[in-house]
Structure formats: C-alpha cells, structure tokens
Design a protein around this motif. Structure first.
Motif, PDB file in Angstrom:
ATOM      1  N   ILE A  35       0.853  -1.376  -0.036  1.00 41.90           N
ATOM      2  CA  ILE A  35      -0.004   0.096   0.185  1.00 41.90           C
ATOM      3  C   ILE A  35       0.994   1.192   0.006  1.00 41.90           C
ATOM      4  O   ILE A  35       1.868   1.309   0.508  1.00 41.90           O
ATOM      5  N   GLY A  36       0.430   2.342  -0.719  1.00 46.17           N
ATOM      6  CA  GLY A  36       1.117   3.687  -0.970  1.00 46.17           C
ATOM      7  C   GLY A  36       0.251   4.581  -0.670  1.00 46.17           C
ATOM      8  O   GLY A  36      -1.059   4.686  -0.998  1.00 46.17           O
ATOM      9  N   ASP A  41       3.276  15.742   3.992  1.00 43.35           N
ATOM     10  CA  ASP A  41       4.710  15.904   4.213  1.00 43.35           C
ATOM     11  C   ASP A  41       5.519  14.663   3.598  1.00 43.35           C
ATOM     12  O   ASP A  41       6.521  14.495   4.273  1.00 43.35           O
ATOM     13  N   GLY A  42       5.247  13.676   2.991  1.00 43.05           N
ATOM     14  CA  GLY A  42       5.889  12.676   2.724  1.00 43.05           C
ATOM     15  C   GLY A  42       4.958  11.750   1.892  1.00 43.05           C
ATOM     16  O   GLY A  42       3.964  11.896   1.690  1.00 43.05           O
ATOM     17  N   VAL A  43       5.639  10.462   1.556  1.00 43.06           N
ATOM     18  CA  VAL A  43       5.020   9.279   1.127  1.00 43.06           C
ATOM     19  C   VAL A  43       5.182   8.065   1.897  1.00 43.06           C
ATOM     20  O   VAL A  43       6.239   7.958   2.167  1.00 43.06           O
ATOM     21  N   VAL A  44       4.174   7.188   2.163  1.00 47.42           N
ATOM     22  CA  VAL A  44       4.589   6.317   2.961  1.00 47.42           C
ATOM     23  C   VAL A  44       4.105   5.102   2.320  1.00 47.42           C
ATOM     24  O   VAL A  44       3.130   4.715   1.570  1.00 47.42           O
ATOM     25  N   ALA A 188      -0.920   8.647   7.638  1.00 50.62           N
ATOM     26  CA  ALA A 188      -0.912   7.917   6.456  1.00 50.62           C
ATOM     27  C   ALA A 188      -0.455   6.821   7.040  1.00 50.62           C
ATOM     28  O   ALA A 188      -0.966   5.576   6.443  1.00 50.62           O
ATOM     29  N   VAL A 189       0.583   6.602   8.010  1.00 50.49           N
ATOM     30  CA  VAL A 189       1.003   5.428   8.280  1.00 50.49           C
ATOM     31  C   VAL A 189      -0.086   4.443   9.149  1.00 50.49           C
ATOM     32  O   VAL A 189      -0.131   3.372   8.904  1.00 50.49           O
ATOM     33  N   LYS A 194      -3.623   0.189   9.321  1.00 45.56           N
ATOM     34  CA  LYS A 194      -5.246  -0.342   9.595  1.00 45.56           C
ATOM     35  C   LYS A 194      -5.807  -0.809   8.477  1.00 45.56           C
ATOM     36  O   LYS A 194      -6.503  -2.078   8.453  1.00 45.56           O
ATOM     37  N   VAL A 195      -5.531  -0.293   7.012  1.00 43.97           N
ATOM     38  CA  VAL A 195      -6.107  -1.286   5.922  1.00 43.97           C
ATOM     39  C   VAL A 195      -5.489  -2.630   5.741  1.00 43.97           C
ATOM     40  O   VAL A 195      -6.147  -3.367   5.309  1.00 43.97           O
ATOM     41  N   LEU A 196      -4.253  -2.569   5.827  1.00 40.03           N
ATOM     42  CA  LEU A 196      -3.378  -3.914   5.809  1.00 40.03           C
ATOM     43  C   LEU A 196      -4.117  -4.664   6.702  1.00 40.03           C
ATOM     44  O   LEU A 196      -4.005  -6.316   6.469  1.00 40.03           O
ATOM     45  N   SER A 197      -4.119  -4.510   7.949  1.00 43.60           N
ATOM     46  CA  SER A 197      -4.702  -5.277   9.139  1.00 43.60           C
ATOM     47  C   SER A 197      -5.914  -6.218   8.756  1.00 43.60           C
ATOM     48  O   SER A 197      -6.335  -7.034   9.099  1.00 43.60           O
ATOM     49  N   LYS A 198      -6.774  -5.260   8.203  1.00 48.86           N
ATOM     50  CA  LYS A 198      -8.023  -5.912   7.621  1.00 48.86           C
ATOM     51  C   LYS A 198      -8.232  -6.726   6.156  1.00 48.86           C
ATOM     52  O   LYS A 198      -9.320  -7.363   6.024  1.00 48.86           O
ATOM     53  N   THR A 199      -7.314  -6.439   5.495  1.00 49.92           N
ATOM     54  CA  THR A 199      -6.943  -7.121   4.210  1.00 49.92           C
ATOM     55  C   THR A 199      -6.108  -8.277   3.997  1.00 49.92           C
ATOM     56  O   THR A 199      -6.175  -9.102   2.956  1.00 49.92           O
TER      57      THR A 199
END
Length: 249
Positions: A35-36, A41-44, A188-189, A194-199
C-alpha cells in the motif's frame, strides 16, 4: 475461445485483449500486498511479507521496499526475480540522468522510462510480460511528493493512495473511504496499517510480516528514505491499536 490467443504475448483476441498481460496481473494478485499513501509531508509505503515456511531463514535486507535513487523508492508485488531486473534498470537510468545533467531525475520521467521497458515485453514475440507491479514514491523540485503505480502492461498513473497485490480491490475501497487530502505522514502510516490489518490473509499483524518505508524531507531540506526497524514497527502496531501489547510472563 481464448486458447488460440493466450499462448502469444503479441496477439490480440477478438475482444481486443492480451491474455498474457492479464495472466501476469493475476499472478500479482497472489503476491503479498503493498500500500502506498501520499501525505502532505511525505509518502508512506507498507508491504506484506509472505512467510511461506517457518523453516525459511528470514531475510536481513528488505524484501518489498527498494531504494532506486536518493529521492525515489518503490514497493513491489509479484515475482521478485522480475522485479530485481527492473529495479536495476531503473537505478542505472537514474544514475545516467544524474551523470548527464548533474541533477536528480524527475520522478515521473523515471517511472515512464521504466514503463517503456515493460511495454516492450508485451509487443515483441518470444518475450513474456514482467509479472510485477510497482508503487513508486518520490520527491522532485517540480511537483514535490508523488506516488505512482505501474502494472505489467506498462501503464502507470499518479495516485493519492493505491494498493497492489493480494486483496487490492478491498484495500483500494477502504483507502477511498478513509483518505483525506490534508493527511499527515503519521496519519498515513496509521491508515496504511489499519487497511493492511483488515485485508491481509493472516489473522494478526506482526513486525515479521510487515515492512514500512517513508520518503520525506529532513530538517535540512534533503530528501530522506527511511525503512522502519522491526522494533519501531512493533511499537507502532501497538500504538495504533492494530495489535495488542505482548503479555508479560
């Protein structure tokens, strides 16, 4: 009907489809997700490491995150041997540009150059498409922070938040709901975890199954690429309520 058309990369089916490219995308759908998220103030970048066997020695180097140049990094989903070839190609192109013009290569120009290479593998006989998708995170003086996604066909696009790999459709719909334009890097982190934990396929998130990298500007104004250590990642997971703190013996 597809059997007559899917053995060659260069032949369109009557519906106008290139089956080999679609099969490559299907292979990426089975890979660990990444996931990006673009913040003000940055990209995660966050990636899921697939643990195929408990007997496998865990790698000391990063498996999903790669630095291309001082101002560009990428996350990978798909066949890693294919990814290594393309990452090396991108690194050489970035260094050639710097050598020629004495300045860092613009992020989109680097992405487009690599996608031209990928597209060539869908057009000539005797070749197969690269079975890998990328999320590129970078900064340049023209457009600031940028996030790009590219697939095996050679297409690419700029995104505010994007997901590749397994369950990418579910992750994309969650990102669409929760993403805000003025999101900070810390938020963003939190959103990415959160998204990764659910998918993710696994039931619990741990630092062994994840990699997190950030591209941001340091206090001196230089672009910095930073990979999160496993200890720091474990603390983040607890801080954001993704996992429970380990019980003391």
């Amino acid at each position: 009907m597809s059997r007559r058309y899917d053995s060659r990369t260069t032949i369109f089916s009557p519906e106008g489809r290139l089956y080999q490219v679609e099969y490559a995308m299907e292979a990426i759908g089975n890979a660990g997700s990444a996931i990006g998220i673009l913040s003000k103030d940055g990209v995660v970048l966050v990636g899921e490491k697939k643990v195929t066997s408990k007997l496998l020695q865990t790698s000391t180097s990063t498996e999903k995150m790669y630095k291309i140049d001082d101002h560009v990094a990428c996350a990978v989903a798909g066949i890693m041997s294919d990814a290594n070839i393309l990452i090396n190609t991108a690194r050489v192109q970035a260094q050639r540009y710097t050598f020629s013009y004495q300045e860092p290569m613009p992020v989109e120009q680097l992405v487009q150059s690599l996608c031209d290479t990928k597209q060539g593998y869908t057009q000539f006989g005797g070749l197969r498409p690269f079975g890998v998708s990328f999320l590129f995170a970078g900064w340049d003086k023209n457009y600031g922070f940028q996030l790009y996604m590219s697939d095996p066909s050679g297409n690419y696009g700029g995104w505010k938040a994007a997901a590749i790999g397994a369950n990418n459709q579910a992750a994309q719909s969650m990102l669409k709901q929760d993403y805000k334009d003025d999101i900070s890097r810390e938020e963003a982190v939190q959103l990415a975890l959160k998204v990764l934990s659910k998918t993710m396929d696994s039931t619990s998130l741990t630092s062994e199954k994840l990699e997190l990298a950030e591209v941001f500007l340091s206090s001196s104004g230089k672009v910095k690429y930073q990979v999160c250590t496993p200890d720091a990642l474990s603390k983040m997971l607890v801080k954001y309520g993704v996992t429970q703190p380990a019980a003391e013996a």
